[in-house]
Design a protein around this motif. Sequence first.
Motif, short mmCIF file in Angstrom:
data_model
loop_
_atom_site.label_atom_id
_atom_site.label_comp_id
_atom_site.label_asym_id
_atom_site.label_seq_id
_atom_site.Cartn_x
_atom_site.Cartn_y
_atom_site.Cartn_z
N PRO A 33 0.82 -1.22 0.00
CA PRO A 33 0.00 0.00 0.00
C PRO A 33 0.86 1.27 0.00
O PRO A 33 2.00 1.27 0.48
N VAL A 34 0.27 2.35 -0.54
CA VAL A 34 0.95 3.65 -0.60
C VAL A 34 0.14 4.65 0.21
O VAL A 34 -1.09 4.74 0.06
N VAL A 35 0.82 5.40 1.08
CA VAL A 35 0.13 6.39 1.93
C VAL A 35 0.73 7.77 1.70
O VAL A 35 1.85 7.90 1.21
N ASP A 36 -0.03 8.81 2.08
CA ASP A 36 0.49 10.18 1.98
C ASP A 36 1.18 10.57 3.28
O ASP A 36 1.37 9.73 4.17
N GLU A 37 1.52 11.85 3.42
CA GLU A 37 2.25 12.31 4.59
C GLU A 37 1.45 12.13 5.88
O GLU A 37 2.03 12.04 6.98
N MET A 38 0.14 12.08 5.79
CA MET A 38 -0.72 11.91 6.97
C MET A 38 -1.07 10.45 7.22
O MET A 38 -1.84 10.14 8.13
N GLY A 39 -0.53 9.55 6.40
CA GLY A 39 -0.79 8.14 6.59
C GLY A 39 -2.07 7.65 5.94
O GLY A 39 -2.51 6.53 6.20
N ARG A 40 -2.69 8.50 5.11
CA ARG A 40 -3.94 8.10 4.45
C ARG A 40 -3.66 7.19 3.26
O ARG A 40 -2.72 7.44 2.49
N LEU A 41 -4.46 6.17 3.11
CA LEU A 41 -4.28 5.19 2.04
C LEU A 41 -4.65 5.81 0.70
O LEU A 41 -5.78 6.29 0.51
N LEU A 42 -3.70 5.79 -0.24
CA LEU A 42 -3.93 6.39 -1.56
C LEU A 42 -4.06 5.34 -2.67
O LEU A 42 -4.80 5.53 -3.63
N GLY A 43 -3.30 4.25 -2.55
CA GLY A 43 -3.31 3.25 -3.61
C GLY A 43 -2.42 2.08 -3.23
O GLY A 43 -2.03 1.92 -2.08
N ARG A 44 -2.09 1.29 -4.25
CA ARG A 44 -1.21 0.14 -4.01
C ARG A 44 -0.32 -0.06 -5.23
O ARG A 44 -0.66 0.33 -6.35
N ILE A 45 0.82 -0.67 -4.99
CA ILE A 45 1.75 -1.02 -6.07
C ILE A 45 1.81 -2.54 -6.14
O ILE A 45 2.00 -3.20 -5.12
N THR A 46 1.67 -3.08 -7.34
CA THR A 46 1.66 -4.53 -7.50
C THR A 46 2.98 -5.01 -8.10
O THR A 46 3.75 -4.23 -8.67
N ILE A 47 3.22 -6.30 -8.00
CA ILE A 47 4.50 -6.88 -8.36
C ILE A 47 4.83 -6.70 -9.83
O ILE A 47 6.01 -6.58 -10.20
N ASP A 48 3.82 -6.65 -10.71
CA ASP A 48 4.11 -6.50 -12.14
C ASP A 48 4.75 -5.15 -12.43
O ASP A 48 5.62 -5.04 -13.31
N ASP A 49 4.35 -4.11 -11.67
CA ASP A 49 4.98 -2.79 -11.85
C ASP A 49 6.41 -2.80 -11.35
O ASP A 49 7.28 -2.14 -11.92
N ILE A 50 6.65 -3.54 -10.27
CA ILE A 50 8.00 -3.60 -9.70
C ILE A 50 8.95 -4.38 -10.61
O ILE A 50 10.13 -4.05 -10.72
N VAL A 51 8.45 -5.42 -11.25
CA VAL A 51 9.28 -6.16 -12.21
C VAL A 51 9.77 -5.22 -13.31
O VAL A 51 10.93 -5.28 -13.73
N ASP A 52 8.89 -4.32 -13.77
CA ASP A 52 9.28 -3.34 -14.79
C ASP A 52 10.36 -2.40 -14.26
O ASP A 52 11.31 -2.05 -14.98
N VAL A 53 10.23 -1.98 -13.00
CA VAL A 53 11.22 -1.09 -12.39
C VAL A 53 12.58 -1.78 -12.32
O VAL A 53 13.62 -1.20 -12.67
N ILE A 54 12.58 -3.04 -11.86
CA ILE A 54 13.83 -3.80 -11.73
C ILE A 54 14.48 -3.98 -13.10
O ILE A 54 15.70 -3.82 -13.25
N LYS A 55 13.67 -4.28 -14.11
CA LYS A 55 14.19 -4.46 -15.47
C LYS A 55 14.78 -3.16 -15.99
O LYS A 55 15.89 -3.14 -16.56
N ASP A 56 14.05 -2.05 -15.82
CA ASP A 56 14.53 -0.75 -16.30
C ASP A 56 15.83 -0.35 -15.61
O ASP A 56 16.75 0.18 -16.23
N GLU A 57 15.90 -0.60 -14.30
CA GLU A 57 17.10 -0.25 -13.54
C GLU A 57 18.28 -1.10 -13.97
O GLU A 57 19.41 -0.62 -14.09
N ALA A 58 18.02 -2.39 -14.23
CA ALA A 58 19.09 -3.29 -14.70
C ALA A 58 19.59 -2.87 -16.07
O ALA A 58 20.80 -2.86 -16.33
#
Length: 450
Positions: free
Chosen positions: A233-258
């Motif tokens: 989950p992703v929260v703002d500065e006040m700790g309010r729930l804004l959204g979520r990040i799923t593993i498919d998006d992270i795989v793209d980040v890891i690939k791009d960084e590599a």
Amino acid sequence: MEFKISRESIQQFEDLIAEKNEKELLEILKDIHFADIAEIMNELSEEGAIYIFNILDSEVTAEILLELDENVRENILKNLSSKEIAEELDELNTDDAVDIISELPQERKGEVISELEDLEHAKDIVDLMRYNENTAGGLMGTELVSVNENWTVLTCVKEMRKQAEHVSRVHSIYVVDDNQRLKGRLSLKDLLTTSTTTHISDVYIRNVDYVRVDTKDVEVARIMQKYDLEAIPVVDEMGRLLGRITIDDIVDVIKDEADKDYQLAAGISQDVEANDSILTLTRARIPWLILAMIGGFVAVNVTRSFEGAMEKFRILFFFTPLIAAMAGNVGVQSSAIIVQGLANNTISGSIWKRLLKEVTLSLFNGFILSIILLLGSHFLLQVDYMIGITVAIALVSVIVIASLIGTFIPIFLNKYGIDPALATGPFITTSNDIFGILIYFSIAKIILGF
């Protein structure tokens, strides 16, 4: 079963497209995964890819868009009206829709957003576009299931059914308070085995991993990798729930960084692809090639300063490429290990202990290599023992210095916020070549006295 693309299968698609045999094409494509269809379209001509795209339903084409090569996707989007693009985006999660919109020309972005039928979906997309694409906010989607801590289990189930209609995959059930602040997560097992009158506050799990909206994408990837998370989950500065990040998006980040680190290590200063223009590729490569040339000039001047050795010990110059190569290779090996450790956050302890370990390792390796060099130079090249000993001592010294440089530079760059992958490319190779030659001839001068 994975679909295998061959020259014959591509030719079959090209023939069917030329015949405009829509019926047979749809019959073949109906059992092929959208990622494989995207791969097929990447291999077809621009006209062929557009034809395939146009005959498929928007549910499929929306997913295909995400998998296409950037240039193919750009060509397809150019041929779609703003309304047609909006219809594709209506089928996608908000984070994926933002990725597509971000590639459109500025003047078309507003047009496409205004054509979105789901106003709530459009609002979420606009909100997400405000975040930097390299942060958690730029990665997250707003589709999730959340429940209030004050609800009963029965109310919770009813609300979850409503929310789940808009979520393609439920990874976790998040618990929030009346102000939408993230409190924890709810176990599906506890939900199913608890009385319907029980309040969620009595059964939810208070320990939950989360990231803030401005957390860097590579840090999000590190956290999810460390704790084996499918979503976070992703929260703002006040700790309010804004959204979520799923593993498919992270795989793209890891690939791009590599990919980025690999290109930096190869001396390419920009994110480029093989299909980019010659001008773009030149701009990416030329800075480090110029640096390598400057380093070469410095190495030439270092060699010239030992001209006296040419008159008395010409054989020394034949070993120069060997010394330079060993310096470069050892430096790259050392830096690669450190860069990998920094990327995985496994570098710990004192830097001095790390340097001491590298010195010990390089002395051990240098001793083995110097013995091989000493024996090889004498029996194969018939080099005088004194010359051989000189080169062997220089080799050990060069290996030690190169390993220290290869260890220290990435740590130094990382400390000051510079990508340490830079240290595995021409920068480390060129610097070690120069130091290697300087050390080699300096030691030779001390021992042989020229």
